[in-house]
Design an enzyme around this catalytic site. Structure first.
Site, PDB file in Angstrom:
ATOM      1  N   ASP A  23       0.653  -1.212   0.046  1.00 16.29           N
ATOM      2  CA  ASP A  23      -0.251   0.498   0.403  1.00 16.29           C
ATOM      3  C   ASP A  23       0.853   1.316   0.214  1.00 16.29           C
ATOM      4  OD1 ASP A  23      -1.743   1.673   0.613  1.00 16.29           O
ATOM      5  OD2 ASP A  23      -1.295   1.992   2.588  1.00 16.29           O
ATOM      6  N   ASP A  25      -0.015   5.104   0.521  1.00 15.26           N
ATOM      7  CA  ASP A  25      -0.014   6.543   1.962  1.00 15.26           C
ATOM      8  C   ASP A  25      -0.372   5.013   2.894  1.00 15.26           C
ATOM      9  OD1 ASP A  25      -1.202   8.782   0.307  1.00 15.26           O
ATOM     10  OD2 ASP A  25      -1.017   7.227  -0.742  1.00 15.26           O
ATOM     11  N   ASP A 200      -2.007  -0.247   5.795  1.00 13.67           N
ATOM     12  CA  ASP A 200      -1.858   0.833   7.341  1.00 13.67           C
ATOM     13  C   ASP A 200      -3.593   0.842   7.714  1.00 13.67           C
ATOM     14  OD1 ASP A 200      -2.484   2.654   5.176  1.00 13.67           O
ATOM     15  OD2 ASP A 200      -2.874   3.751   6.309  1.00 13.67           O
TER      16      ASP A 200
HETATM   17 MG   LIG Z   1      -2.593   3.286   3.094  1.00 15.29          MG
END
Ligand SMILES: [Mg+2]
Length: 250
Positions: A23, A25, A200
């Site tokens: 991932d 960001d 995240d």
């Molecule tokens: Mg993310």
């Protein structure tokens, strides 16, 4: 027996059998007040290129961003990638699959949500739409309530609402990061490798959930997440690990 989560540690890596899937960001990059303001630290693209070479190209982004945005962020680097939460998949340099765009009338039905505050940033991603509200976080309940009232429309159109960090997205239910990752993993150079995925946010949970199918390993960033065997603190920790791995000191 469930294995305990390992905190502030990284898994061992076998470059011949690992596919790196990240991932972006909040995982590789620190989150910025608006999506366009993120900073790509200068050493990161070089680390990714080095890693890509060490695993014969089996390295891809798995992002909610569009492929076009990812390419702009990391230019001139162009990697295999899953974009728009699975709405776009780039298998190689030029081999791109795209879900059909959301019909205009569907977009029009939801676009007005952004009128709740001028600081909400509306984004048309083609196959999905997004509302960024980091500049006005207190608006979240208003947006969610408005969407609640549109439940029937969402159902009828086969859509779902994704809630991320200061972002709400509306996309077709039939695909997500996990369905796209399964497809990517069926193609060379990913085929037969074990995915090492880091994420995240809530939309990454779908991916953590399918990793056991492919004997994969999950790393969560910022907090412990179900399905991730490893958990590290910050994107900066991820970046420095990747650079150590790439240079052979990790
Ligand atoms: Mg993310």
């Amino acid at each position: 027996m469930k294995t305990a989560v390992k905190f502030d540690e990284f898994p061992p890596v076998d470059f011949g059998h690992t596919a790196f899937l990240f991932d972006v960001d909040g995982t590789l990059l620190d989150i910025a007040p608006v999506p366009g303001a993120v900073d790509v630290p200068s050493q990161l693209p070089d680390c990714l290129v080095g890693l890509e070479g060490r695993c014969d190209g089996a390295l891809a982004f798995v992002s909610g961003r569009t492929l076009a945005e990812l390419d702009t962020l990391f230019a001139p680097l162009v990697l295999p990638a899953i974009g728009s939460h699975g709405g776009e998949i780039r298998f190689g340099r030029n081999d791109v699959f795209r879900e059909p765009p959301l019909p205009g009338e569907v977009k029009a039905r939801f676009r007005g949500l952004a009128d709740a505050d001028h600081r909400i940033i509306f984004e048309d991603k083609g196959c999905s739409i997004a509302f960024h509200y980091r500049l006005v976080p207190q608006i979240q309940p208003v947006l969610l309530q408005a969407l609640q009232q549109k439940q029937a429309d969402l159902q009828e159109d086969g859509l779902e609402v994704l809630r991320g960090k200061a972002i709400i997205e509306i996309k077709p239910k039939r695909y997500n990061k996990a369905t796209a990752l399964r497809r990517l993993m069926q193609e060379r150079p990913f085929l037969g490798r074990r995915p090492l995925f880091a994420g995240d946010d809530t939309t990454d949970e779908d991916v953590f959930a399918i990793l056991p199918e492919m004997h994969g390993t999950g790393i969560s960033v910022g907090r412990r997440m179900t399905g991730a065997a490893y958990s590290v603190g910050r994107p900066e920790d991820m970046r420095s690990w990747l650079c150590r791995l790439e240079s052979g000191t990790g």
